[in-house]
Design a protein around this motif. Structure first.
Motif, PDB file in Angstrom:
ATOM      1  N   CYS A   1      91.715  45.131  56.922  1.00 23.81           N
ATOM      2  CA  CYS A   1      91.851  45.536  58.316  1.00 23.81           C
ATOM      3  C   CYS A   1      91.814  47.062  58.404  1.00 23.81           C
ATOM      4  N   GLU A   2      90.969  47.570  59.285  1.00 20.24           N
ATOM      5  CA  GLU A   2      90.829  49.014  59.472  1.00 20.24           C
ATOM      6  C   GLU A   2      91.112  49.366  60.922  1.00 20.24           C
ATOM      7  N   LEU A   3      91.819  50.455  61.125  1.00 24.61           N
ATOM      8  CA  LEU A   3      92.132  50.941  62.463  1.00 24.61           C
ATOM      9  C   LEU A   3      91.264  52.146  62.785  1.00 24.61           C
ATOM     10  N   VAL A   4      90.524  52.061  63.891  1.00 28.86           N
ATOM     11  CA  VAL A   4      89.724  53.179  64.377  1.00 28.86           C
ATOM     12  C   VAL A   4      90.430  53.722  65.606  1.00 28.86           C
ATOM     13  N   ARG A   5      90.791  55.002  65.547  1.00 27.28           N
ATOM     14  CA  ARG A   5      91.543  55.648  66.624  1.00 27.28           C
ATOM     15  C   ARG A   5      90.608  56.464  67.510  1.00 27.28           C
ATOM     16  N   PHE A   6      90.912  56.450  68.794  1.00 31.05           N
ATOM     17  CA  PHE A   6      90.163  57.258  69.737  1.00 31.05           C
ATOM     18  C   PHE A   6      91.124  58.255  70.367  1.00 31.05           C
ATOM     19  N   ALA A   7      90.970  59.518  70.007  1.00 29.85           N
ATOM     20  CA  ALA A   7      91.847  60.585  70.495  1.00 29.85           C
ATOM     21  C   ALA A   7      91.672  60.772  71.997  1.00 29.85           C
ATOM     22  N   GLY A   8      92.783  60.973  72.685  1.00 32.37           N
ATOM     23  CA  GLY A   8      92.748  61.240  74.109  1.00 32.37           C
ATOM     24  C   GLY A   8      92.411  60.042  74.972  1.00 32.37           C
ATOM     25  N   VAL A   9      92.385  58.857  74.374  1.00 32.75           N
ATOM     26  CA  VAL A   9      91.974  57.641  75.081  1.00 32.75           C
ATOM     27  C   VAL A   9      93.176  56.713  75.211  1.00 32.75           C
ATOM     28  N   GLY A  10      93.237  55.995  76.332  1.00 30.59           N
ATOM     29  CA  GLY A  10      94.340  55.085  76.594  1.00 30.59           C
ATOM     30  C   GLY A  10      94.018  53.641  76.261  1.00 30.59           C
ATOM     31  N   HIS A  11      94.424  52.740  77.147  1.00 28.85           N
ATOM     32  CA  HIS A  11      94.353  51.298  76.896  1.00 28.85           C
ATOM     33  C   HIS A  11      92.942  50.717  77.013  1.00 28.85           C
ATOM     34  N   PHE A  12      92.035  51.430  77.655  1.00 24.61           N
ATOM     35  CA  PHE A  12      90.683  50.892  77.868  1.00 24.61           C
ATOM     36  C   PHE A  12      89.624  51.798  77.247  1.00 24.61           C
ATOM     37  N   PRO A  13      89.577  51.879  75.922  1.00 22.92           N
ATOM     38  CA  PRO A  13      88.607  52.768  75.282  1.00 22.92           C
ATOM     39  C   PRO A  13      87.169  52.466  75.681  1.00 22.92           C
ATOM     40  N   GLN A  14      86.854  51.204  75.900  1.00 22.97           N
ATOM     41  CA  GLN A  14      85.490  50.833  76.261  1.00 22.97           C
ATOM     42  C   GLN A  14      85.092  51.407  77.612  1.00 22.97           C
ATOM     43  N   GLU A  15      86.056  51.716  78.469  1.00 19.87           N
ATOM     44  CA  GLU A  15      85.769  52.336  79.760  1.00 19.87           C
ATOM     45  C   GLU A  15      85.936  53.856  79.711  1.00 19.87           C
ATOM     46  N   GLU A  16      86.908  54.314  78.932  1.00 22.29           N
ATOM     47  CA  GLU A  16      87.219  55.738  78.892  1.00 22.29           C
ATOM     48  C   GLU A  16      86.275  56.529  77.977  1.00 22.29           C
ATOM     49  N   ALA A  17      85.768  55.900  76.943  1.00 22.63           N
ATOM     50  CA  ALA A  17      84.859  56.560  75.998  1.00 22.63           C
ATOM     51  C   ALA A  17      83.789  55.574  75.543  1.00 22.63           C
ATOM     52  N   PRO A  18      82.987  55.056  76.478  1.00 25.36           N
ATOM     53  CA  PRO A  18      82.051  53.978  76.136  1.00 25.36           C
ATOM     54  C   PRO A  18      81.045  54.339  75.053  1.00 25.36           C
ATOM     55  N   ASP A  19      80.514  55.551  75.062  1.00 20.03           N
ATOM     56  CA  ASP A  19      79.527  55.928  74.047  1.00 20.03           C
ATOM     57  C   ASP A  19      80.155  55.981  72.661  1.00 20.03           C
ATOM     58  N   THR A  20      81.346  56.532  72.575  1.00 14.24           N
ATOM     59  CA  THR A  20      82.048  56.643  71.294  1.00 14.24           C
ATOM     60  C   THR A  20      82.414  55.260  70.753  1.00 14.24           C
ATOM     61  N   VAL A  21      82.900  54.408  71.619  1.00 13.03           N
ATOM     62  CA  VAL A  21      83.273  53.049  71.211  1.00 13.03           C
ATOM     63  C   VAL A  21      82.035  52.272  70.782  1.00 13.03           C
ATOM     64  N   THR A  22      80.963  52.385  71.544  1.00 15.31           N
ATOM     65  CA  THR A  22      79.728  51.672  71.192  1.00 15.31           C
ATOM     66  C   THR A  22      79.218  52.110  69.828  1.00 15.31           C
ATOM     67  N   ARG A  23      79.218  53.418  69.572  1.00 22.48           N
ATOM     68  CA  ARG A  23      78.786  53.912  68.251  1.00 22.48           C
ATOM     69  C   ARG A  23      79.668  53.352  67.139  1.00 22.48           C
ATOM     70  N   ALA A  24      80.969  53.311  67.369  1.00 25.78           N
ATOM     71  CA  ALA A  24      81.905  52.802  66.357  1.00 25.78           C
ATOM     72  C   ALA A  24      81.649  51.320  66.074  1.00 25.78           C
ATOM     73  N   ILE A  25      81.380  50.561  67.104  1.00 24.35           N
ATOM     74  CA  ILE A  25      81.106  49.134  66.920  1.00 24.35           C
ATOM     75  C   ILE A  25      79.779  48.920  66.211  1.00 24.35           C
ATOM     76  N   VAL A  26      78.743  49.627  66.634  1.00 21.78           N
ATOM     77  CA  VAL A  26      77.420  49.492  66.016  1.00 21.78           C
ATOM     78  C   VAL A  26      77.474  49.911  64.556  1.00 21.78           C
ATOM     79  N   ASP A  27      78.150  51.022  64.257  1.00 20.05           N
ATOM     80  CA  ASP A  27      78.283  51.459  62.863  1.00 20.05           C
ATOM     81  C   ASP A  27      78.975  50.417  62.004  1.00 20.05           C
ATOM     82  N   TRP A  28      79.980  49.763  62.560  1.00 22.73           N
ATOM     83  CA  TRP A  28      80.720  48.739  61.811  1.00 22.73           C
ATOM     84  C   TRP A  28      79.880  47.476  61.595  1.00 22.73           C
ATOM     85  N   ALA A  29      79.073  47.138  62.586  1.00 18.11           N
ATOM     86  CA  ALA A  29      78.284  45.906  62.527  1.00 18.11           C
ATOM     87  C   ALA A  29      77.099  45.992  61.575  1.00 18.11           C
ATOM     88  N   ARG A  30      76.740  47.201  61.177  1.00 17.15           N
ATOM     89  CA  ARG A  30      75.565  47.360  60.293  1.00 17.15           C
ATOM     90  C   ARG A  30      75.820  46.872  58.904  1.00 17.15           C
TER      91      ARG A  30
END
Length: 80
Positions: free
Chosen positions: A51-80
């Motif tokens: 289990c790995e924890l990816v933290r998003f600085a300055g982001v609250g409960h809805f990272p997918q809304e608050e930092a969508p590009d950053t979250v998308t990159r993190a998910i895509v990088d993990w899925a590769r």
């Protein structure tokens, strides 16, 4: 039945023992989450193998809304 007026009544670790083998898990968490504080993610990542924890600085409960590009990159990088 997981959350009621007093808050969360059941947690992942209440039933995790029922799963023989957990798949690799990556948690995506906003460091400023005031609804489910990041300490919950830290505990989960520390307690579960693979289990790995990816933290998003300055982001609250809805990272997918608050930092969508950053979250998308993190998910895509993990899925590769």
């Amino acid at each position: 039945d997981v959350i009621d007026l007093r808050g969360q009544t059941k947690g992942f670790f209440d039933h995790a023992h029922e799963v023989e083998l957990l798949p690799p898990i990556r948690l995506f968490w906003g460091e400023r989450d005031r609804i489910v504080p990041i300490v919950h993610g830290e505990r989960a990542a520390g307690a579960l193998d693979g289990c790995e924890l990816v933290r998003f600085a300055g982001v609250g409960h809805f990272p997918q809304e608050e930092a969508p590009d950053t979250v998308t990159r993190a998910i895509v990088d993990w899925a590769r």
